[in-house]
Design an enzyme around this catalytic site. Structure first.
Site, PDB file in Angstrom:
ATOM      1  CG  ASP A 122      -7.336 -12.716 -13.026  1.00  0.00           C
ATOM      2  OD1 ASP A 122      -8.237 -13.066 -13.802  1.00  0.00           O
ATOM      3  OD2 ASP A 122      -6.743 -12.932 -11.827  1.00  0.00           O
TER       4      ASP A 122
ATOM      5  CG  ASN B   5      -2.784   5.704  -0.920  1.00  0.00           C
ATOM      6  OD1 ASN B   5      -2.995   4.121  -0.847  1.00  0.00           O
ATOM      7  ND2 ASN B   5      -3.507   5.937  -1.814  1.00  0.00           N
TER       8      ASN B   5
ATOM      9  CG  ASP C  16      -5.710   2.798   0.248  1.00  0.00           C
ATOM     10  OD1 ASP C  16      -5.231   2.144   0.150  1.00  0.00           O
ATOM     11  OD2 ASP C  16      -6.605   4.027  -0.606  1.00  0.00           O
TER      12      ASP C  16
ATOM     13  CG  ASP D 269      -1.603   1.935  -3.742  1.00  0.00           C
ATOM     14  OD1 ASP D 269      -0.588   2.109  -4.062  1.00  0.00           O
ATOM     15  OD2 ASP D 269      -1.824   2.324  -2.678  1.00  0.00           O
TER      16      ASP D 269
ATOM     17  CG  ASP E 243      -1.690   1.740   1.371  1.00  0.00           C
ATOM     18  OD1 ASP E 243      -1.522   2.030   0.486  1.00  0.00           O
ATOM     19  OD2 ASP E 243      -2.211   1.358   2.452  1.00  0.00           O
TER      20      ASP E 243
ATOM     21  CG  HIS F 199      -6.691 -15.206  -5.709  1.00  0.00           C
ATOM     22  ND1 HIS F 199      -6.707 -16.170  -6.905  1.00  0.00           N
ATOM     23  CD2 HIS F 199      -8.293 -14.843  -5.997  1.00  0.00           C
ATOM     24  CE1 HIS F 199      -7.570 -15.731  -8.229  1.00  0.00           C
ATOM     25  NE2 HIS F 199      -8.067 -16.066  -7.661  1.00  0.00           N
ATOM     26  CG  ASP F 200      -9.748 -18.272  -5.866  1.00  0.00           C
ATOM     27  OD1 ASP F 200     -10.002 -17.156  -5.251  1.00  0.00           O
ATOM     28  OD2 ASP F 200      -9.498 -18.668  -6.929  1.00  0.00           O
TER      29      ASP F 200
ATOM     30  CD  GLU G  82     -10.211 -20.153 -12.131  1.00  0.00           C
ATOM     31  OE1 GLU G  82     -10.634 -21.133 -10.747  1.00  0.00           O
ATOM     32  OE2 GLU G  82     -11.451 -19.445 -12.633  1.00  0.00           O
TER      33      GLU G  82
ATOM     34  CG  ASP H 129     -12.498 -15.482 -12.692  1.00  0.00           C
ATOM     35  OD1 ASP H 129     -11.324 -16.154 -12.182  1.00  0.00           O
ATOM     36  OD2 ASP H 129     -13.392 -15.986 -12.964  1.00  0.00           O
TER      37      ASP H 129
HETATM   38  C1  GLC Z   1     -12.203 -17.486  -9.841  1.00  0.00           C
HETATM   39  C2  GLC Z   1     -10.988 -16.318  -9.786  1.00  0.00           C
HETATM   40  C3  GLC Z   1     -11.918 -16.506  -7.837  1.00  0.00           C
HETATM   41  C4  GLC Z   1     -13.729 -15.273  -8.192  1.00  0.00           C
HETATM   42  C5  GLC Z   1     -14.296 -16.430  -9.399  1.00  0.00           C
HETATM   43  C6  GLC Z   1     -15.474 -16.001 -10.201  1.00  0.00           C
HETATM   44  O1  GLC Z   1     -12.840 -18.757  -9.528  1.00  0.00           O
HETATM   45  O2  GLC Z   1     -10.134 -16.989  -9.207  1.00  0.00           O
HETATM   46  O3  GLC Z   1     -11.266 -15.725  -7.271  1.00  0.00           O
HETATM   47  O4  GLC Z   1     -14.034 -15.978  -7.164  1.00  0.00           O
HETATM   48  O5  GLC Z   1     -13.422 -16.951 -10.099  1.00  0.00           O
HETATM   49  O6  GLC Z   1     -15.168 -14.650 -10.635  1.00  0.00           O
HETATM   50 CA    CA Z   2      -3.352   2.313  -1.153  1.00  0.00          CA
END
Ligand code: GLC
Ligand code: CA
Length: 560
Positions: free
Chosen positions: A98, A23, A25, A29, A21, A329-330, A256, A199
């Site tokens: 993405d 700034n 908040d 970013d 981050d 991230h999942d 994906e 995605d």
């Molecule tokens: C993909 C992403 C996930 C998101 C889902 C809906 O699986 O990796 O984070 O919630 O698609 O877009």
């Molecule tokens: Ca920020």
């Protein structure tokens, strides 16, 4: 085998919200990423994949897009984006965006128009069905719980949402929609981005008769068998390729593909009709789920894992291409999930890394994996932010399920496990922000952080750097065939990679014990050369020997 730059690359996934981050908040970013380019460069990765940075109400942290051609103000401006792209390119790092093409946000102008009336020109950009409130068109459930249909008062019809209610599915049957999408993608390619992570790309085609889903199918959501990787989705992807990517042959597409088999991956990435370059698959990661059900947990054995890996490696060789990943991230943090985040933290994290980097497929590192970040010890539901987690909790509560058990499952599986801010140093909030972080920092940042690992020569960070170099120096690890050995061993995972007269042996002790290694007689040892090991004492003396807990080593075998 055809050589491609994206097969020889290492991907670094950045979750912008939690990276850095600039700034105060509390939200990471684009300027934060720019400030940390020297760090990314030092690691030695080739491609950065950014999770969605487009304008979004953030119901699902950016996967609900309300403007595909604007940067979300939390992250910065288009000028920041251009600066980021240029500065990454200066370092020879490519940038992959993405792109979410299965759905938009309900705040996207297309949906705002569509919901106004049944004859609005944008109505058919989405999927609508008649029905009575409380009685949805079929039994499909959303990935985030409950019915996949939402009743819309104004026109008294339901719209389909495979994810949250604020994420209506786009209607790919509509050529006008497809054209808009192609134009938008071409616009981004003209800006100079190096490709896309696509995605949920296997979901674009839905059975137009919308039959009920069978409860016997397992998986993430009821009805999946009617829209996941269905044969007709290939028509869309071939058109998408022709209209967009074929015009930019130097870029990459990473799709994906949930719930995919090796045959699925081959059909998307390997067919002569071009579709996508690389598949992001989950079968191996889901080894700890009951029948791919997200909110479940099961014990698995090393033999099972070997079998799966063997099937994937054998099937895809020369026919398709995929990523190799343990984190995203999942997914929960891999060292907590497949390793030991306490006693053998370093050993198991580095062993898992050797595994990923010695399989066929493009290795993906998710931010923080390179320093061995772990699942946070959250105890209360209030500490979580992920919509999937919160919906699951609420639904379980409504159903009167045992909330202690539910919390245990959440601690194990929640997507927030990997989304906690990147741990930069031992200062307040791990140096991620000078403000209040949007998601709590894992308290283990005092021990696990970038700063200390940069200084320590034998840290996990430096081990990753070395591994990245090893993979580049030894193309057999990228393109070689995979031969499993010692199939029946319950602690040691071992295999060969063969390519152009070169033979590599990979040995992984997938256990916290000292384990005896008995190599098959056919391997010629006398002239082997150590390529990498996660125990510094390990030299050329492996032979039939004791392996240390989570020991991993790679040897180059020379012919007699
Ligand atoms: C993909 C992403 C996930 C998101 C889902 C809906 O699986 O990796 O984070 O919630 O698609 O877009
Ligand atoms: Ca920020």
């Amino acid at each position: 085998m055809n050589r491609f730059w994206w097969k020889e690359s290492v991907v670094y996934q950045i979750y912008p919200k939690s990276f850095y981050d600039s700034n105060g908040d509390g939200i990471g970013d684009l300027q934060g990423i720019i400030a940390q380019i020297p760090y990314i460069d030092k690691l030695g990765v080739d491609i950065v994949w950014l999770n969605p940075i487009f304008q979004s109400p953030n119901d699902d942290n950016g996967y609900d897009i309300s403007d595909y051609q604007a940067i979300d103000s939390d992250y910065g401006t288009m000028a920041d984006f251009t600066e980021l792209l240029d500065k990454l390119h200066e370092k020879n790092i490519r940038l992959v965006l993405d792109m979410v093409l299965n759905h938009t946000s309900d705040e996207h102008p297309w949906f705002q128009q569509a919901r106004r009336s049944v004859d609005n020109p944008y109505r058919d950009f989405y999927i609508w069905k008649s029905g009575k409130e409380g009685n949805p068109p079929n039994n499909w459930t959303s990935f985030f719980g409950k019915s996949a249909w939402k009743y819309d008062e104004l026109t008294q019809q339901f719209y389909l949402h495979i994810f949250s209610q604020k994420m209506p599915d786009l209607n790919w049957e509509n050529p006008r929609l497809r054209e808009k999408i192609y134009a938008m993608l071409r616009w981004w390619l003209e800006q100079g981005v190096d490709g896309f992570r696509l995605d949920s790309i296997g979901f674009l085609w839905k059975d137009p008769s919308f039959p009920d889903g069978s409860t016997e199918c397992g998986g993430h959501a009821l009805g999946e068998e009617h829209y996941v990787n269905q044969p007709k989705v290939h028509t869309y992807l071939q058109e998408l390729h022709e209209e967009v990517f074929a015009r930019y042959p130097d870029r990459v597409t990473m799709g994906e593909l949930f719930m995919s088999t090796p045959q699925d991956v081959i059909s998307f990435t390997g067919s002569t009709k071009k579709e996508i370059d690389l598949a992001i698959y989950f079968d191996i990661l889901h080894i700890d789920m009951e029948n791919h059900v997200w909110w479940s947990q099961r014990n698995w054995s090393l033999k099972e894992l070997k079998k799966k890996v063997n099937t994937w490696q054998q099937s895809l060789h020369e026919l398709g291409w995929c990523c190799q990943h343990f984190n995203s991230h999942d997914q929960p943090r891999s060292v907590s999930r497949f390793g030991d985040d306490k006693k053998y933290w370093y050993e198991s994290a580095s062993m898992l890394a050797v595994f990923l980097f010695t399989l066929e497929g493009t290795p993906f590192i998710f931010q923080g994996e390179e320093i061995g970040m772990t699942n946070p010890p959250f105890s209360a539901i209030e500490q979580y932010r992920d919509i999937n987690t919160l919906n699951f909790y609420l639904e379980a509560k409504e159903k009167g399920r045992d909330l202690n058990q539910i919390m245990e499952l959440i601690r194990f599986r929640s997507r927030d496990n990997s989304r906690t801010p990147l741990q930069w140093n031992h200062n307040l909030n791990a140096g991620f922000t000078s403000g209040q972080p949007w998601l709590e920092v894992n308290p283990d940042y005092l021990k696990i952080n970038v700063d200390s690992q940069l200084k320590q020569k034998n840290s996990l960070f430096h081990f990753y750097r070395q591994l990245i170099l090893v993979r580049k120096k030894h193309p057999a690890l990228i393109y070689g065939s995979y031969v499993m050995i010692m199939e029946e061993d319950e602690e040691i995972f071992a295999y060969l990679r063969n390519w152009e007269n070169k033979k590599y042996l990979v040995i992984l002790n997938y256990s916290p014990y000292n384990t005896e290694l008995k190599l098959p007689d056919f391997l010629n040892w006398e002239t082997s050369e150590l390529v990498i090991s996660n125990y510094s004492f390990r030299q050329k003396d492996l032979f039939n020997n004791q392996l240390q807990p989570y020991e991993a080593c790679v040897y180059l075998l020379k012919e007699n």
